[in-house]
Design an enzyme around this catalytic site. Structure first.
Site, PDB file in Angstrom:
ATOM      1  N   SER A   1       0.794  -1.236   0.000  1.00 48.95           N
ATOM      2  CA  SER A   1       0.000   0.000   0.000  1.00 48.95           C
ATOM      3  C   SER A   1       0.823   1.281   0.000  1.00 48.95           C
ATOM      4  O   SER A   1       0.262   2.373  -0.127  1.00 48.95           O
ATOM      5  CB  SER A   1      -0.948   0.021   1.203  1.00 48.95           C
ATOM      6  OG  SER A   1      -2.079  -0.778   0.938  1.00 48.95           O
TER       7      SER A   1
ATOM      8  N   LYS B   1       0.248   3.794  -2.781  1.00 52.49           N
ATOM      9  CA  LYS B   1      -0.745   4.873  -2.766  1.00 52.49           C
ATOM     10  C   LYS B   1      -0.104   6.257  -2.786  1.00 52.49           C
ATOM     11  O   LYS B   1      -0.745   7.226  -3.197  1.00 52.49           O
ATOM     12  CB  LYS B   1      -1.671   4.710  -1.564  1.00 52.49           C
ATOM     13  CG  LYS B   1      -2.578   3.477  -1.640  1.00 52.49           C
ATOM     14  CD  LYS B   1      -3.522   3.397  -0.457  1.00 52.49           C
ATOM     15  CE  LYS B   1      -4.482   2.227  -0.577  1.00 52.49           C
ATOM     16  NZ  LYS B   1      -3.860   0.925  -0.283  1.00 52.49           N
TER      17      LYS B   1
ATOM     18  N   SER C   1      -5.825   3.805   4.335  1.00 43.88           N
ATOM     19  CA  SER C   1      -5.285   2.970   3.266  1.00 43.88           C
ATOM     20  C   SER C   1      -6.400   2.247   2.516  1.00 43.88           C
ATOM     21  O   SER C   1      -6.278   1.068   2.158  1.00 43.88           O
ATOM     22  CB  SER C   1      -4.281   1.948   3.828  1.00 43.88           C
ATOM     23  OG  SER C   1      -3.473   1.426   2.805  1.00 43.88           O
TER      24      SER C   1
END
Length: 441
Positions: free
Chosen positions: A74, A77, A138
């Site tokens: 993640s 991102k 997230s």
């Protein structure tokens, strides 16, 4: 309730680790004038890879396997959010603009095994709400929705992500989606000709380049990454209490009072282990750290934050900063030889502020620079007259004697604009002819 219990457990584990680990305290800020006592110079980093850099110059202060490509999960991102902010600043997206969720994104967002806010197909959510959910919680579906809004489709956004990564100097990337899940986990948002286990990968150094670029261009991102708790769509059927996964924020379970952490992004997957891109600002000295593949024995495992703390404490304990202001001179680039000018040399000064880190056993005089002239001013490596007062004639390429780590981008220097303090006037015809005759003999 379970998350609060988990946070309490993490806090206890982290506290025990700090006590038994003997983490040294951080000293007061210093300005380099002379050599001083050096403290511990090692980091026993329990992770596959890691890096610590200055958040402005990209000066590398610690590195372990930093060029090894690994799954980033993640932390992806941050690249997606960089592009979303690009679109917002360009007027292509607006904070209050509403995005309609399609069924494929809704399916990802409704997966309770993943980090998500429960987006529903056919419903509309503002860009701001999706942005906050992406950074704070997230939320995978949220960032996929933003990516599709920017580029028109998930695959088009991936293509743009690859191009953006190249522009940022990220040298070796694999990108399959906007969120960092595996190709299988994103379902129809993924690729039919790619293995289900495929996931985004790049190096710690490339992740540091991304974070440095994001903080430099859009420092306002910290206003969101620093939020500990927030409601998503409060008062609606989609209401979700979001708690930040960055447990190093002040007041959370892995916070350390002597490190002022205010961002940025975690990342977790089976292949990636526990990752974290962190940033701290102690006394105006901001650094970025990246930990790739720390231990992740359970959801309460604080290892990535403990390893981040090691790196951050190492930097702040073992280094001091040397600051130059615009208008200052730096050794090696105080003057430049001129060509066909009245005066044979011209005084030069830095065109902007710059800060460098040196170890506590080093002195400021170890810093020096070499002048690199712009092509239009360069005649046989000399400054071609005429040149206007205060003109930027090139760069001072600043380096540190004995530095083995250098700066992001595999360079040993950082470039700072270099200016002349006075107009460089061209010598008259007779002077130039006389100099040419003298040069022959």
């Amino acid at each position: 309730m379970m998350k609060r219990v988990r946070q309490m457990v993490i806090g206890l584990v982290t506290a025990v680790t700090l006590i038994t680990g003997g983490i040294s305290s951080l000293g007061a800020p210093v300005t380099a004038q002379a050599a001083s006592q050096q403290t511990s110079t090692t980091v026993n980093l329990k992770a596959k890879a890691g890096i610590a850099v200055d958040a402005k110059t990209g000066q590398i202060l610690y590195s372990k396997n930093a060029d090894q490509k690994l799954p980033v999960a993640s932390m992806t991102k941050l690249l997606s959010i960089y592009m979303v902010l690009d679109a917002i600043h360009a007027g292509k997206l607006k904070w209050d603009q509403k995005i309609t969720i399609n069924k494929d994104i809704a399916k990802v967002a409704q997966d309770t095994n993943l980090s998500n806010v429960p987006l529903r197909a056919g419903h509309k959510y503002t860009v701001k709400a999706l942005y906050q959910a992406s950074l704070i919680y997230s939320a995978n579906g949220a960032v996929e929705a933003l990516g599709s809004a920017v580029a028109g489709s998930p695959h088009a956004f991936v293509t743009q992500m690859k191009a953006q990564a190249k522009k940022l100097g990220m040298t070796d990337v694999e990108i399959y989606n906007a969120c960092g899940l595996t190709n299988k986990q994103v379902g129809k948002l993924g690729y039919s000709n790619v293995k289900g286990s495929a996931e985004n990968q790049w190096s710690a150094a490339d992740q540091a380049k991304l974070a440095v670029a994001l903080l430099d261009k859009y420092p306002e991102v910290l206003q969101t990454t620093n939020i500990k708790k927030m409601w998503f769509e409060k008062g609606t059927n989609d209401a979700t209490k979001m708690e930040n996964w960055n447990w190093m924020l002040k007041g959370l379970s892995a916070a350390y009072s002597k490190l002022h952490v205010d961002g940025l992004k975690t990342g977790t997957s089976d292949a990636a282990g526990a990752n974290f891109t962190g940033t701290a600002n102690n006394d105006g000295n901001r650094i970025v750290t990246v930990v790739l593949h720390a231990a992740h024995k359970s959801e309460t495992d604080p290892s990535r934050f403990q390893q981040t703390q090691k790196m951050m404490s190492y930097v702040y304990n073992n280094f001091k900063t040397v600051s130059y202001q615009a208008g200052d001179q730096v050794k090696g680039a105080k003057t430049v030889t001129t060509h066909d000018a009245k005066a044979k040399t011209a005084k030069t000064v830095l065109g902007q502020d710059v800060k460098l880190w040196i170890r506590n056993d080093q002195i400021a005089s170890n810093i020096s620079a070499k002048t690199q002239l712009k092509a239009k001013y360069n005649e046989k490596d000399q400054l071609e007259a005429p040149v206007a007062k205060d003109a930027t004639i090139g760069t001072a390429n600043i380096s540190l004697k004995g530095d083995q780590l250098g700066f992001l981008g595999n360079t040993k220097t950082t470039k700072v604009p270099l200016k002349v303090t006075q107009a460089v006037e061209k010598a008259n015809f007779f002077v130039r002819i006389w100099r040419s005759i003298v040069a022959l003999f």
